[in-house]
Design a protein around this motif. Sequence first.
Motif, PDB file in Angstrom:
ATOM      1  N   LYS A 422       0.816  -1.213   0.000  1.00 50.08           N
ATOM      2  CA  LYS A 422       0.000   0.000   0.000  1.00 50.08           C
ATOM      3  C   LYS A 422       0.853   1.267   0.000  1.00 50.08           C
ATOM      4  CE  LYS A 422      -3.981  -2.068   2.351  1.00 50.08           C
ATOM      5  NZ  LYS A 422      -4.825  -2.034   3.565  1.00 50.08           N
ATOM      6  N   THR A 423       1.942   1.233   0.782  1.00 49.95           N
ATOM      7  CA  THR A 423       2.760   2.447   0.897  1.00 49.95           C
ATOM      8  C   THR A 423       3.608   2.701  -0.343  1.00 49.95           C
ATOM      9  OG1 THR A 423       4.483   1.158   2.006  1.00 49.95           O
ATOM     10  CG2 THR A 423       2.898   2.316   3.394  1.00 49.95           C
ATOM     11  N   SER A 428      -1.432   5.547  -3.343  1.00 51.59           N
ATOM     12  CA  SER A 428      -1.921   4.742  -2.218  1.00 51.59           C
ATOM     13  C   SER A 428      -2.644   5.653  -1.226  1.00 51.59           C
ATOM     14  CB  SER A 428      -0.742   4.024  -1.547  1.00 51.59           C
ATOM     15  OG  SER A 428       0.229   4.965  -1.134  1.00 51.59           O
ATOM     16  N   SER A 429      -3.589   5.059  -0.517  1.00 48.06           N
ATOM     17  CA  SER A 429      -4.475   5.875   0.329  1.00 48.06           C
ATOM     18  C   SER A 429      -3.766   6.265   1.623  1.00 48.06           C
ATOM     19  CB  SER A 429      -5.751   5.081   0.652  1.00 48.06           C
ATOM     20  OG  SER A 429      -5.413   3.868   1.297  1.00 48.06           O
ATOM     21  N   PHE A 430      -3.621   7.557   1.856  1.00 47.19           N
ATOM     22  CA  PHE A 430      -3.131   8.128   3.111  1.00 47.19           C
ATOM     23  C   PHE A 430      -4.186   9.129   3.584  1.00 47.19           C
ATOM     24  CE2 PHE A 430       0.839   6.277   1.951  1.00 47.19           C
ATOM     25  CZ  PHE A 430       1.600   6.201   3.103  1.00 47.19           C
ATOM     26  N   ASN A 431      -4.571   8.977   4.807  1.00 45.52           N
ATOM     27  CA  ASN A 431      -5.598   9.855   5.363  1.00 45.52           C
ATOM     28  C   ASN A 431      -4.906  11.001   6.112  1.00 45.52           C
ATOM     29  OD1 ASN A 431      -8.037  10.917   6.205  1.00 45.52           O
ATOM     30  ND2 ASN A 431      -8.214   9.521   7.957  1.00 45.52           N
ATOM     31  N   PHE A 432      -4.486  12.016   5.390  1.00 46.31           N
ATOM     32  CA  PHE A 432      -3.800  13.135   6.015  1.00 46.31           C
ATOM     33  C   PHE A 432      -4.815  14.061   6.678  1.00 46.31           C
ATOM     34  CE2 PHE A 432      -0.711  11.907   2.714  1.00 46.31           C
ATOM     35  CZ  PHE A 432       0.424  11.778   3.508  1.00 46.31           C
ATOM     36  N   GLU A 433      -4.465  14.442   7.905  1.00 46.96           N
ATOM     37  CA  GLU A 433      -5.322  15.374   8.652  1.00 46.96           C
ATOM     38  C   GLU A 433      -4.473  16.088   9.701  1.00 46.96           C
ATOM     39  OE1 GLU A 433      -8.246  13.238  10.820  1.00 46.96           O
ATOM     40  OE2 GLU A 433      -6.854  11.679  11.462  1.00 46.96           O
ATOM     41  N   ASN A 471       0.204  18.082   9.658  1.00 44.41           N
ATOM     42  CA  ASN A 471      -0.509  17.163   8.761  1.00 44.41           C
ATOM     43  C   ASN A 471       0.149  15.786   8.790  1.00 44.41           C
ATOM     44  OD1 ASN A 471      -2.445  18.942   7.792  1.00 44.41           O
ATOM     45  ND2 ASN A 471      -1.071  19.761   6.226  1.00 44.41           N
ATOM     46  N   ASP A 473      -0.905  11.145   8.621  1.00 45.91           N
ATOM     47  CA  ASP A 473      -1.845  10.034   8.729  1.00 45.91           C
ATOM     48  C   ASP A 473      -1.590   9.406  10.100  1.00 45.91           C
ATOM     49  OD1 ASP A 473      -2.910   7.372   8.674  1.00 45.91           O
ATOM     50  OD2 ASP A 473      -3.053   7.527   6.499  1.00 45.91           O
ATOM     51  N   LYS A 476      -0.883   5.444  10.249  1.00 48.20           N
ATOM     52  CA  LYS A 476       0.384   4.962   9.680  1.00 48.20           C
ATOM     53  C   LYS A 476       1.587   5.537  10.433  1.00 48.20           C
ATOM     54  CE  LYS A 476      -1.197   3.919   4.989  1.00 48.20           C
ATOM     55  NZ  LYS A 476      -2.639   4.025   5.212  1.00 48.20           N
ATOM     56  N   HIS A 560       5.062  11.211   3.775  1.00 44.96           N
ATOM     57  CA  HIS A 560       4.786  12.440   4.533  1.00 44.96           C
ATOM     58  C   HIS A 560       5.765  13.564   4.151  1.00 44.96           C
ATOM     59  CE1 HIS A 560       2.406   9.732   7.055  1.00 44.96           C
ATOM     60  NE2 HIS A 560       1.895  10.780   7.681  1.00 44.96           N
TER      61      HIS A 560
END
Length: 584
Positions: A422-423, A428-433, A471, A473, A476, A560
């Motif tokens: 995934k990485t 690939s899906s990273f949920n950055f917040e 910011n 994820d 991860k 990141h």
Amino acid sequence: MTLKFRLYFGYALLALLVALTGGASLYVVSWLSNEPSEIIKANYQSIAYSEQMVDALDELTLNQLYPQNTQFTLSKQTFEKNLLLAENNITEVGEKETLDTLRNQYELLLQQNRNDSLSFVSTATAIRATLLSLRSLNESAMFQRIDRVKTRTRSAEFYIGLIILISFVVVIFGVWKITPLVIVPLNDLSDKISSISERKYSERLPEASRDELGKVARAFNQMAARLEEFERSNIEELTAAKKRAEAIVESIPDGVLVFSPNHTIILANRIASELIGLSKSELIGKNAADLSQTNNLISELLSKMNRNEKREEFLRIAVDGKEEFFAQDIITVDSEEQNLGKVLLLKNVTGFKILDEQKSGFVATVSHELRTPLSAINMSLLLLEDPRLQSNKEEQQKLMNTMKTEVKRLLRIVNELLLLSKTTTPNSSFNFEKIRIEQLFDAALTPTLLQFEEKKIQFSYSFLPDTPEFNADLGKLSWVLINLLNNAVKFTPENGKVELLSNFDSEHVYLKVKDSGIGIAPQFQEKIFEKFFQIPQPESSQPGGAGLGLSIAKEIILAHKGTIQVVSEPGKGTEFIITLPIVI
């Protein structure tokens, strides 16, 4: 006076002089006509025959090693033909003896072994000397006859001299008066045409004359003006086209060399120049064969280009002290059945080769890592089926615990492989917040605190309360810290020390995991982030992982847009430092 009239007048004058001189010449020629014909018949033809035999002898000598060669046969026929003609034209004393000697020498030459170059050339030299003797004999006789002709012509010299004197006076007068009127403008025109041929299009002719030469001058000036205008526009177009071609070649990310049909380098971009180790000025305009004498890479490229190889064979080239691999692609440029040259591309395929090696290593490592726990589980199952253990609950429990441990190990390996996939997958899906440092520490410490207690390791952590949100994820990034903390526990002895620290500046947040464990040897510090690499631990009884944890951690940090590095000294512990941008 027009040029036409001048030419007619000159032609009439020349016709008159030709008539006078021709009449006198006809008189003398008719008077002496018999003697020259005798000279030609008696001596000149014999001289001509000897000259042709000399030429034929030279061809025979050159082709002596190739007796079946067509040229050898033709030369032999020519020599024999002229020898026969000379034998039929004997007119002087001693000429017959000379020709007999020549015939004997020629027959000896034909009988000799043509592979014996020394004897062949020696006999040919003797024949040449005989031919020169024959020619000298006829020349002497011819000069004697000429002397007799001179004696008989003296009586006609007075009349011919008188005619020549009159003609000379007339010609001098014509040259003095008429010739400059034509020759000077023509010489000027010739000079201007030469200048035009040297691309000096600013040259002009005077247009004052109203005759034909004046018309030529005006036409010439118009032509020169148009050529000057065309040259100016053509140079601008060619310069622009050359700059466009150079810019296109320079923009190509591969090394590019453009060769003419004779392998002269026409264009080269910066990448090709750096790979070869020569500047553009040292490459462009130079012949590749000359450069190959001192440059091994050009020599190898030229050799493959001449053989027009299509095999997938990589070139090894040192770039910035590192060995990289390049694929050579040769493109032949043709236009209307005319070869315009070749284009050579050097493509950097180092990344593909590394990926190929990693793929092979991946298959081997995963096979090994999966086989070990599966073998342990299989062995435990076989032991459980043993009737002798049916009543031994304690041994059965040990085997069950072993299988549970190996199943967990299998699950961990599979999960790490999935996470790695995934990485490293694009998009690939990273949920950055926006997250707080307290959230990250809480997510990382909750599943690891029990390990510190079980192994009696002193653990401490600290962070600055005013650390800004950044910011990331959370899931991860906390996995990265958990992996680093687990490694710290694994390689730190009892009563050791582990720390989790945080700091920040205006642009970055810094995370540090420090331990007082066994440390990492210098030769392994650059490899620990590679996939499937494990530090050798011969004394450790703990089962090893798949060597993917730090590799996954690095991929997550790179996603990141941060960095991760290690500082370690064997026996004094290890420190991992993570740098993360506050805003991605």
